[in-house]
Motif scaffolding. Structure first.
Motif, PDB file in Angstrom:
ATOM      1  N   UNK A 141      18.114  82.641  11.755  1.00 27.69           N
ATOM      2  CA  UNK A 141      19.283  83.191  12.450  1.00 27.69           C
ATOM      3  C   UNK A 141      19.694  82.226  13.556  1.00 27.69           C
ATOM      4  N   UNK A 142      21.005  82.173  13.822  1.00 28.99           N
ATOM      5  CA  UNK A 142      21.497  81.548  15.046  1.00 28.99           C
ATOM      6  C   UNK A 142      21.619  82.648  16.078  1.00 28.99           C
ATOM      7  N   UNK A 143      21.245  82.359  17.301  1.00 30.31           N
ATOM      8  CA  UNK A 143      21.129  83.409  18.308  1.00 30.31           C
ATOM      9  C   UNK A 143      21.687  82.937  19.640  1.00 30.31           C
ATOM     10  N   UNK A 144      22.526  83.778  20.268  1.00 31.46           N
ATOM     11  CA  UNK A 144      22.924  83.582  21.663  1.00 31.46           C
ATOM     12  C   UNK A 144      22.625  84.893  22.386  1.00 31.46           C
ATOM     13  N   UNK A 145      22.806  84.882  23.694  1.00 34.06           N
ATOM     14  CA  UNK A 145      22.526  86.100  24.453  1.00 34.06           C
ATOM     15  C   UNK A 145      23.529  87.213  24.163  1.00 34.06           C
ATOM     16  N   UNK A 199      14.290  83.963  23.763  1.00 31.87           N
ATOM     17  CA  UNK A 199      14.716  83.125  24.883  1.00 31.87           C
ATOM     18  C   UNK A 199      13.580  82.792  25.854  1.00 31.87           C
ATOM     19  N   UNK A 200      12.395  83.320  25.586  1.00 33.25           N
ATOM     20  CA  UNK A 200      11.241  82.964  26.415  1.00 33.25           C
ATOM     21  C   UNK A 200      10.437  81.819  25.805  1.00 33.25           C
ATOM     22  N   UNK A 201      10.790  81.418  24.577  1.00 36.60           N
ATOM     23  CA  UNK A 201      10.014  80.408  23.860  1.00 36.60           C
ATOM     24  C   UNK A 201      10.488  78.992  24.176  1.00 36.60           C
ATOM     25  N   UNK A 202       9.596  78.045  23.973  1.00 39.54           N
ATOM     26  CA  UNK A 202       9.927  76.630  24.024  1.00 39.54           C
ATOM     27  C   UNK A 202      10.227  76.152  22.600  1.00 39.54           C
ATOM     28  N   UNK A 203      10.998  75.086  22.497  1.00 39.83           N
ATOM     29  CA  UNK A 203      11.327  74.552  21.173  1.00 39.83           C
ATOM     30  C   UNK A 203      10.049  74.187  20.425  1.00 39.83           C
ATOM     31  N   UNK A 260      23.214  76.928  24.851  1.00 38.21           N
ATOM     32  CA  UNK A 260      22.971  78.373  24.971  1.00 38.21           C
ATOM     33  C   UNK A 260      22.712  79.022  23.616  1.00 38.21           C
ATOM     34  N   UNK A 261      22.610  78.214  22.565  1.00 38.62           N
ATOM     35  CA  UNK A 261      22.419  78.729  21.210  1.00 38.62           C
ATOM     36  C   UNK A 261      21.040  78.325  20.692  1.00 38.62           C
ATOM     37  N   UNK A 262      20.372  79.258  20.034  1.00 39.49           N
ATOM     38  CA  UNK A 262      19.039  78.998  19.485  1.00 39.49           C
ATOM     39  C   UNK A 262      19.074  79.068  17.958  1.00 39.49           C
ATOM     40  N   UNK A 263      18.359  78.152  17.317  1.00 35.83           N
ATOM     41  CA  UNK A 263      18.071  78.268  15.890  1.00 35.83           C
ATOM     42  C   UNK A 263      16.668  78.860  15.785  1.00 35.83           C
TER      43      UNK A 263
END
Length: 461
Positions: free
Chosen positions: A244-248, A261-265, A289-292
């Motif tokens: 999933x792509x994820x933003x707040x 959002x608490x994780x490191x890459x 601001x976007x996470x894969x």
């Protein structure tokens, strides 16, 4: 019944155009290639935006792909709709309404995820749209999506201050001739009590242990993608390996976003719980601001014994209601496991109207089948249902109120009348705004379309 058949239809059709009929860039897989042989040209200009002849063709195709009957829609009317969209977008820019590239990309990625879910892979989506690669796909639709976003925001700005007072509702209703009052279809109010089987601690621990085992395998070199395909209970993400792509702003449950959002890459979370079960998340890439992310969901299984206990519990609740020891509403507040409805005595809210009434002709077929033969205040036998996570539950259904088809009554149908009155006021607000902006905006209509009879004064005659 001229008012009911024509005026109400006009109000609803116009408001649908205000809110719903923006051009969807994702409706038709052949929209880009269906008219290769047709000579294209600019048929209209609105401010900084142009309308091509092919844009009209594409809009017809898009609507048809979404199941809209278009044979009775003239090309002039479709052009009028496109001109409205361009005017909204042009004025949005003039009013310094900003749609960021990130917002556009987020929307496109969300749409892509939905399409991938439907067809199986992103490669198939690209192939269906006859694009070279993902970058080509996004480049093609970026400007279309951005314009649609500008249009939506401009529409909201026009209508955000349009409110309706009780006195205006009364005046609206009293202006309707008695013989032309709308007729509202038969409706009912429905309540339910839900009993969910208790998931044992042993089953919860089993899910946690399995996720810990998967995490260890991935850390030792196994593919998270393949493990997600094999083990996840999130069926929607199986084709993408849990991706999933994820933003707040993404509409995921809070617990999921908090962990992501608490994780490191490159980090994998510990197992954590949401209403859907237990998850682990692998943070694959941070893009501003976007996470894969990829995740694996394991839903603790409900044992046959727990399901049997739940059925026994709900049968006892039903007996107490039928015997008159407790009312349905009291039982819902005391025993229902559905937190969304228990405080209201189990009364369901219509997701389409946000009212408690359900019009029979528009009711969800599965709900209708459960209540169709119920008499008022009768209680159904225990019905087995299934949650999103696949777990089974039992429920009781009752019809608390029934409303036969009737001519609109101000007191009984106030909320529906208020909605119609507000829509009419919104239409007038949009018409006034359009009239003013058309006068001050550069607009040019070319060729045969200058003979169109538009609702708005696009030709500035």
């Amino acid at each position: 019944m001229l008012f009911k058949k024509r005026k109400m239809k006009l109000i609803n059709n116009k408001i649908a155009l205000i809110f719903g009929l923006t051009i969807c860039a994702y409706g038709s897989v052949n929209a880009q290639t269906s008219h290769k042989k047709k000579i294209d040209g600019v048929v209209a200009v609105v401010g900084d935006y142009v309308v091509l002849d092919s844009d009209i063709d594409k809009t017809f195709i898009e609507l048809q792909a979404r199941g809209v009957e278009t044979k009775d829609i003239p090309r002039c009317e479709m052009l009028g709709k496109l001109l409205e969209d361009k005017l909204y977008a042009h004025q949005a820019v003039q009013d310094s309404i900003v749609v960021s590239d990130g917002e556009v990309n987020e929307f496109m990625n969300s749409q892509l995820d939905q399409m991938v879910e439907q067809v199986g892979s992103i490669e198939k989506v690209i192939q269906l749209y006859n694009k070279k690669n993902l970058e080509d796909f996004k480049t093609t639709f970026f400007d279309v999506v951005k314009m649609n976003k500008l249009t939506e925001q401009m529409q909201r700005k026009i209508l955000e201050d349009v409110e309706i007072t009780p006195e205006e509702v009364r005046i609206f209703f009293n202006k309707i001739p008695k013989e032309e009052l709308p007729v509202f279809g038969a409706e009912m109010e429905v309540a339910q009590i839900v009993v969910k089987p208790v998931v044992s601690q042993a089953q919860k621990q089993k899910a946690i242990d399995k996720l810990k085992e998967i995490k260890k395998e991935v850390q030792e070199g196994a593919s998270f993608f393949s493990r997600a395909v094999i083990y996840t209970d999130d069926k929607a993400s199986i084709p993408n390996g849990g991706y999933y792509k994820l933003t707040k702003k993404t509409q995921f449950v809070k617990e999921f976003k908090d962990v992501a959002f608490s994780l490191q890459e490159g980090e994998i979370s510990e197992p954590f719980e949401t209403e859907f079960g237990y998850h682990i998340i692998y943070l694959e890439k941070i893009r501003g601001q976007e996470l894969d992310v990829r995740h694996i969901l394991i839903t603790p299984k409900v044992t046959d014994e727990a399901l049997k206990d739940a059925k026994t519990k709900i049968e006892n609740i039903r007996k107490r209601i039928v015997d008159g020891q407790i009312t349905f509403a009291e039982a819902a507040k005391a025993y229902s496991d559905e937190k969304e409805t228990r405080n209201s005595g189990g009364v369901l809210v219509n997701p389409r109207t946000l009212e408690t009434r359900f019009e029979l002709t528009k009711m969800d077929p599965s709900l209708y089948s459960e209540v169709a033969d119920l008499k008022d205040n009768a209680v159904s036998l225990p019905l087995m249902d299934q949650e999103q996570n696949g777990n089974k539950k039992y429920k009781l259904i009752t019809v608390t109120h029934r409303y036969e088809e009737h001519t609109a009554d101000f007191a009984t149908d106030y909320l529906k009348i208020k909605d119609l009155a507000l829509k009419e006021k919104q239409i007038k607000a949009v018409a006034k705004w359009s009239e003013e902006k058309i006068k001050e905006t550069y607009i040019k209509i070319n060729g045969e379309y200058r003979d169109c009879k538009f609702t708005n004064n696009w030709l500035k005659k």
